[in-house]
Design a protein around this motif. Structure first.
Motif, PDB file in Angstrom:
ATOM      1  N   GLY A 722       0.814  -1.211   0.000  1.00  0.00           N
ATOM      2  CA  GLY A 722       0.000   0.000   0.000  1.00  0.00           C
ATOM      3  C   GLY A 722       0.847   1.260   0.000  1.00  0.00           C
ATOM      4  N   ASN A 728      -5.337  -0.680  -3.961  1.00  0.00           N
ATOM      5  CA  ASN A 728      -5.920  -1.530  -2.915  1.00  0.00           C
ATOM      6  C   ASN A 728      -6.497  -2.819  -3.485  1.00  0.00           C
ATOM      7  OD1 ASN A 728      -5.307   0.190  -0.801  1.00  0.00           O
ATOM      8  ND2 ASN A 728      -7.226   1.333  -0.988  1.00  0.00           N
ATOM      9  N   ILE A 731      -3.974  -5.647  -3.703  1.00  0.00           N
ATOM     10  CA  ILE A 731      -3.292  -6.118  -2.496  1.00  0.00           C
ATOM     11  C   ILE A 731      -4.038  -7.313  -1.920  1.00  0.00           C
ATOM     12  CG2 ILE A 731      -2.510  -5.508  -0.174  1.00  0.00           C
ATOM     13  CD1 ILE A 731      -2.373  -2.597  -1.105  1.00  0.00           C
TER      14      ILE A 731
END
Length: 767
Positions: A722, A728, A731
């Motif tokens: 991040g 996002n 991830i």
């Protein structure tokens, strides 16, 4: 005195004496007479162009197998062949003695849906083939209500068996939209065009003794894809079609957004004209071809895209969820000098990262508004309300734009993880929108809920250009996840059409009240697998059942779709849950062996290939990358699929190293590289991290990191991903790490991706 006939009486007598001769000719040579009458009728309504006529044998029997689009298809076949044709005709249509008599004169072979009648018709057809005649049969068994090629009945093979006659695939093109087709949801009572309509008829290569009906249907479908692709230069430029469509709704509400602004078709067109003038005077250089746009779905974004298109420029809608580094790669690849945006949008805290970090000049549309002069407004008014469309085309230079010219570049991630610019042409987008029109049958009362960003090909083609090219309304909002505003907008504007991802549908299911989405009539989901459980829950709450479609950026994007029940006009099956539907009109698909590229039979999984007018022009500035995804004119999707006996596509897996999460393509290799960088692993060292995915009920797919022992914990890795700017969505969750003793490899030394995937599925989903 001698009585003389007047000239009028002489002509009357000649006519009376000619009538018996005419009747005698009909009786003596009925086929030739009917052929002449068919030629007269069809050439009065259509301008007919024939391609591949040499594929019809000059003598000997043959079976003509065309698609079925209109009531005049049979007459078209009569009119375009120099040889006599025996036509198989549904006996239910011959319900009067006149119809029976006409069919007999034409040499028609009546057939009823009964074993005895079918057997008799097959025998008569075989006799005709052995006698060296042409036999024509429409194997779909009825006129298509959507333009999609329906399931073929196997009677063609029964007729051919034992005769040695070839099967000639035929494609009747450009007929959809005529007064005899099902456009607008009805066969008749449509206004004819002011001049004869152009129609193309394509005859394919002869086929001998196919093993089943599937290769015959495939040949007709392929011929259709080639035919429509072949007319790409004649496709009207998007802005030309847009001008005519906006004028249909000149004084009706056309577009609106969540700011409360609403424009009629006329005012929208005037705004585009004024914006075009301002851009050309204050912003665009004469040699500036590619122009960036950094805006969410809104009226401003629609006007900016349309104004640039009216200026003959190529629009590049940039992905504002990406990092500045990724956007700068896109900017460099397209040679973008300027980006149209909004000060209000860039000042949003989430967008501050773009303010001083992009390698192109930001042009704020608010600043242009104050520069509009009276002359600009007068030009906009005259262009929108007064000047005839053909003259306006020439004034704006739109007549110089060809169908094969690039309309937009949409950046996506390639297998290397670097952005690739997909070049979509005016023809690509226009044909995709036309396919939607044929399948969904939109009405002027329909309102599209425009929530998909325009940097997605779905958003660009369907929610941007769809309303600009079709007689429907649209309402836009900048974020699909802002459920309160989306629900309020849907209710206020009476939204009836929604295109979204299953992820978005789950959000609406949780946060919207039943009455807020009660106006929806069509909900199409794509980009991820649509679970049946989600369809059940959505239908239970909102009273509308979502259907699934399939597409990719490189295919403009639509490939296939199930026909929504509320818009189904077909008498045959046109929806199968669990499938992604049949190919949309003009698109052909097939499944091949991933290694040899040999065609596979029905219901056999293999690599899905697509061709048709939706296939991109190529990757911008990357011909070698384009060549990698093309095979003999077919686009290689990277998806594993099977096609069933009804022609429906079932996606069974994915070979390409991507996951589709929330509608976004997430490249595994980029995540692997980022994790290895965090771990300080040398680029050439042995791979100790592999990213794969497993099915997930909530998001469609879930990222999994398969790894050997690591020096950092999953929590530390995710936090650092991040901090270095990884989106996002890319991830993995901290509980999605799987430690193994060693990464599986093939005998060649390459990573065994299938074995890695199997390990992950076994651990997270159960063996």
């Amino acid at each position: 005195g001698i009585a003389f006939f007047t000239s009028r009486q002489i002509f009357l007598l000649c006519g009376i004496f000619t009538l018996p001769v005419f009747i005698y000719i009909i009786v003596l040579i009925p086929q030739a007479t009917i052929k002449f009458l068919a030629w007269l009728v069809t050439h009065s309504v259509y301008r007919i162009h024939v391609y591949g006529r040499e594929n019809i044998p000059e003598q000997g029997g043959a079976i003509l197998v065309p698609n079925h689009i209109s009531w005049l298809d049979g007459l078209l076949m009569f009119a375009t062949s120099s040889r006599q044709i025996r036509m198989l005709i549904d006996a239910e249509l011959l319900d009067t003695w006149r119809a029976h008599g006409l069919a007999r004169l034409m040499g028609g072979i009546p057939i009823k849906p009964s074993p005895k009648s079918t057997k008799r018709a097959i025998e008569l057809s075989r006799e005709a083939l052995r006698a060296g005649e042409l036999v024509c049969i429409f194997p779909e068994g009825g006129i298509s209500r959507s333009g999609q090629l329906q399931k073929f009945k196997p009677g063609v093979l029964e007729i051919q068996r034992g005769t040695g006659a070839p099967i000639i695939p035929v494609w009747l093109d450009e007929i959809w939209g005529s007064i005899f087709s099902f456009r607008g949801g009805k066969f008749f009572w449509k206004w004819p065009s002011a001049r004869p309509r152009r129609v193309s008829i394509w005859f394919g290569k002869p086929m001998y003794d196919p093993p089943d009906i599937h290769p015959v249907r495939q040949a007709v479908q392929d011929l259709g894809a080639d035919a429509v692709t072949g007319r790409k230069q004649r496709t009207a430029a998007l802005p030309r079609a847009m001008i005519r469509n906006c004028r249909k709704a000149m004084f009706r509400g056309k577009l609106s957004d969540s700011t409360g602004m609403e424009l009629t078709g006329g005012k929208l067109l005037a705004a585009m004209m004024v914006t075009r003038r301002l851009l050309q005077r204050h912003v665009l250089a004469p040699d500036e071809k590619y122009v960036g746009i950094l805006l969410p779905p809104s009226l401003g974004a629609v006007i900016a895209n349309a104004a640039l298109s009216l200026s003959g420029r190529v629009t590049v809608n940039l992905n504002y969820t990406a990092t500045p580094e990724v956007l700068n790669t896109c900017i460099e690849r397209a040679g973008i000098r300027q980006i149209l945006t909004s000060r209000k949008f860039v000042q949003n805290p989430a967008m501050e990262k773009f303010k001083d970090s992009l390698n192109a000049k930001l042009v704020f549309l608010e600043d242009l508004r104050d520069k509009a002069l009276r002359g600009d407004k007068l030009f906009g008014f005259l262009g929108a309300f007064v000047v005839p469309s053909p003259i306006l085309d020439r004034v704006l230079g739109l007549h110089r734009i060809r169908g094969d010219d690039v309309a937009t570049v949409i950046f996506t991630s390639g297998s290397t993880g670097l952005p690739k610019g997909v070049m979509l042409t005016h023809h690509n987008i226009a044909m995709n929108v036309e396919a939607i029109e044929q399948v969904v049958h939109p009405r002027p009362s329909d309102s599209v809920l425009g929530i998909v960003p325009f940097f997605h090909s779905l958003g660009f083609t369907i929610t941007l250009w769809g309303p600009l090219l079709l007689d429907v309304r649209a309402a836009y909002h900048f974020s699909p996840l802002d459920t309160r505003t989306v629900a309020k907008l849907a209710r206020m504007r009476g939204a009836s059409l929604l295109l979204a991802t299953p992820t978005f549908l789950r959000t609406y299911l949780r946060r919207c009240e039943p009455e807020e989405l009660s106006s929806l009539e069509v909900v199409v989901a794509g980009a991820e697998k649509l679970p049946i459980s989600l369809c059940d829950a959505f239908e239970k709450k909102f009273g509308i059942r979502p259907v699934e479609g399939y597409g990719t950026t490189e295919l403009s994007p639509l490939v296939s779709v199930n026909v929504p029940p509320s818009r189904s006009k077909s008498t045959t099956i046109d929806l199968k849950e669990g499938s992604v539907g049949r190919p949309v009109p003009y698109v052909s698909v097939k499944v091949v062996d991933p290694d040899t590229f040999e065609d596979l039979p029905l219901d056999t999984p293999g690599m899905l290939l697509v061709k048709g007018p939706n296939v991109m022009k190529g990757y911008l500035g990357q011909p070698e990358e384009t060549a990698k995804v093309m095979h003999d004119g077919w686009y290689v999707t990277g998806d594993i699929a099977k096609i069933d006996t009804d022609g429906f596509i079932h996606i069974t897996g994915r070979l390409s190293r991507f996951s589709k999460i929330g509608g976004e393509m997430v490249p595994h290799i980029r995540i692997e590289e980022a994790i290895q960088k965090i771990l300080g692993v040398e680029e050439n060292s042995h791979l100790n991290v592999v990213v794969t995915s497993v099915p997930d009920e909530r998001k469609g797919e879930r990222l999994v990191v398969v790894h050997t022992p690591l020096s950092l914990s999953p929590r530390e890795i995710c936090d650092r991903l991040g901090s270095i700017g990884v989106p996002n969505l890319w991830i993995p969750s901290t509980d999605s790490f799987l430690e193994v003793d060693s990464i599986p490899v093939l005998g060649s030394g390459k990573t065994d991706l299938k074995a890695v995937s199997d390990l992950a599925k076994c651990h997270f989903n159960g063996c």
